[in-house]
Scaffold this motif. Structure first.
Motif, PDB file in Angstrom:
ATOM      1  N   ARG A 189      37.701  35.739 -19.937  1.00 22.80           N
ATOM      2  CA  ARG A 189      37.200  33.948 -19.850  1.00 22.80           C
ATOM      3  C   ARG A 189      38.202  34.177 -21.260  1.00 22.80           C
ATOM      4  O   ARG A 189      38.728  34.960 -21.915  1.00 22.80           O
ATOM      5  CB  ARG A 189      35.939  33.705 -20.500  1.00 22.80           C
ATOM      6  CG  ARG A 189      35.100  34.343 -18.943  1.00 22.80           C
ATOM      7  CD  ARG A 189      33.584  33.103 -18.931  1.00 22.80           C
ATOM      8  NE  ARG A 189      32.601  34.300 -18.373  1.00 22.80           N
ATOM      9  CZ  ARG A 189      32.523  33.306 -16.998  1.00 22.80           C
ATOM     10  NH1 ARG A 189      33.351  32.971 -17.084  1.00 22.80           N
ATOM     11  NH2 ARG A 189      32.066  34.001 -16.157  1.00 22.80           N
ATOM     12  N   GLY A 190      38.287  32.361 -21.567  1.00 24.67           N
ATOM     13  CA  GLY A 190      38.944  32.669 -22.555  1.00 24.67           C
ATOM     14  C   GLY A 190      38.327  32.557 -24.230  1.00 24.67           C
ATOM     15  O   GLY A 190      39.004  33.270 -24.899  1.00 24.67           O
ATOM     16  N   SER A 225      38.582  29.410 -28.725  1.00 28.31           N
ATOM     17  CA  SER A 225      38.794  29.271 -27.102  1.00 28.31           C
ATOM     18  C   SER A 225      38.594  27.134 -26.634  1.00 28.31           C
ATOM     19  O   SER A 225      37.763  26.876 -26.962  1.00 28.31           O
ATOM     20  CB  SER A 225      38.343  29.142 -25.841  1.00 28.31           C
ATOM     21  OG  SER A 225      38.528  29.047 -24.913  1.00 28.31           O
ATOM     22  N   SER A 272      39.684  25.433 -23.752  1.00 27.24           N
ATOM     23  CA  SER A 272      39.485  25.994 -22.624  1.00 27.24           C
ATOM     24  C   SER A 272      40.111  26.582 -22.242  1.00 27.24           C
ATOM     25  O   SER A 272      40.056  27.880 -22.306  1.00 27.24           O
ATOM     26  CB  SER A 272      40.231  24.322 -21.694  1.00 27.24           C
ATOM     27  OG  SER A 272      41.150  24.642 -21.576  1.00 27.24           O
ATOM     28  N   SER A 273      39.465  27.384 -20.661  1.00 27.34           N
ATOM     29  CA  SER A 273      40.229  28.259 -20.075  1.00 27.34           C
ATOM     30  C   SER A 273      42.279  27.961 -19.877  1.00 27.34           C
ATOM     31  O   SER A 273      42.229  29.705 -20.035  1.00 27.34           O
ATOM     32  CB  SER A 273      40.039  28.115 -18.119  1.00 27.34           C
ATOM     33  OG  SER A 273      40.648  27.611 -17.740  1.00 27.34           O
TER      34      SER A 273
END
Length: 169
Positions: free
Chosen positions: A103-104, A156, A158-159
């Motif tokens: 994940r981010g 982060s 977003s992705s």
């Protein structure tokens, strides 16, 4: 003999359909059978049983000259063996453990380099490594960062985007 061969061909067709329409038999009963037989009524298991029942019965009838009853017994034995193998293989494949998807947030604290210059409070692109693989992401910074500069991922967004700061030397 034709009945056995027809069942064998029907099993092969059912197996092909199970590859195309994965999970259709399980969905027909609206989840009533969920976990009841632990996959014993899955389409590949039923198809494996049906095809080997048909072909095993045809071989038993044609090769040995036994009657229809004995050929049916041979077919049932072959079908049960094929169904059991299909069940075991599908259970092994369904329970195969994989690592969690990155994940981010996994990028926070990693370093990278700027690919496209980042203007102050604007977006550019950075290249970081995640699991040994290069990942190109949109990046935002409070200060301008030149192309080729080393950066540190702070958050982060977003992705596909991160907040970065330049590494000071």
């Amino acid at each position: 003999m034709n009945v056995f061969l027809g069942l064998g061909v029907a099993g092969i067709v059912l197996l092909a359909l199970s590859l195309i329409f994965d999970g259709i038999l399980e969905g027909l009963f609206g989840g009533v059978l969920d976990g009841l037989f632990d996959g014993l009524l899955s389409l590949p298991v039923v198809a494996g049983f049906l095809s080997m029942f048909g072909f095993g019965g045809a071989i038993g009838l044609g090769a040995t000259g036994l009657g229809a009853g004995a050929a049916t017994g041979v077919g049932v034995a072959a079908g049960v063996a094929a169904g059991w193998l299909a069940w075991r293989f599908s259970r092994a494949l369904m329970r195969d453990q994989t690592h969690a998807t990155p994940r981010g947030t996994d990028l926070v604290g990693t370093s990278g380099s700027v690919v496209t210059a980042i203007p102050a409070d604007g977006y550019g692109e950075v290249m970081v490594r995640l699991g040994g693989q290069p990942v190109k992401l949109a990046a935002k910074s409070a200060v301008p960062v030149a192309r080729g500069a080393e950066i540190w991922v702070e958050a982060s967004l977003s992705s596909t985007s991160v907040a970065v700061r330049p590494v000071e030397r």
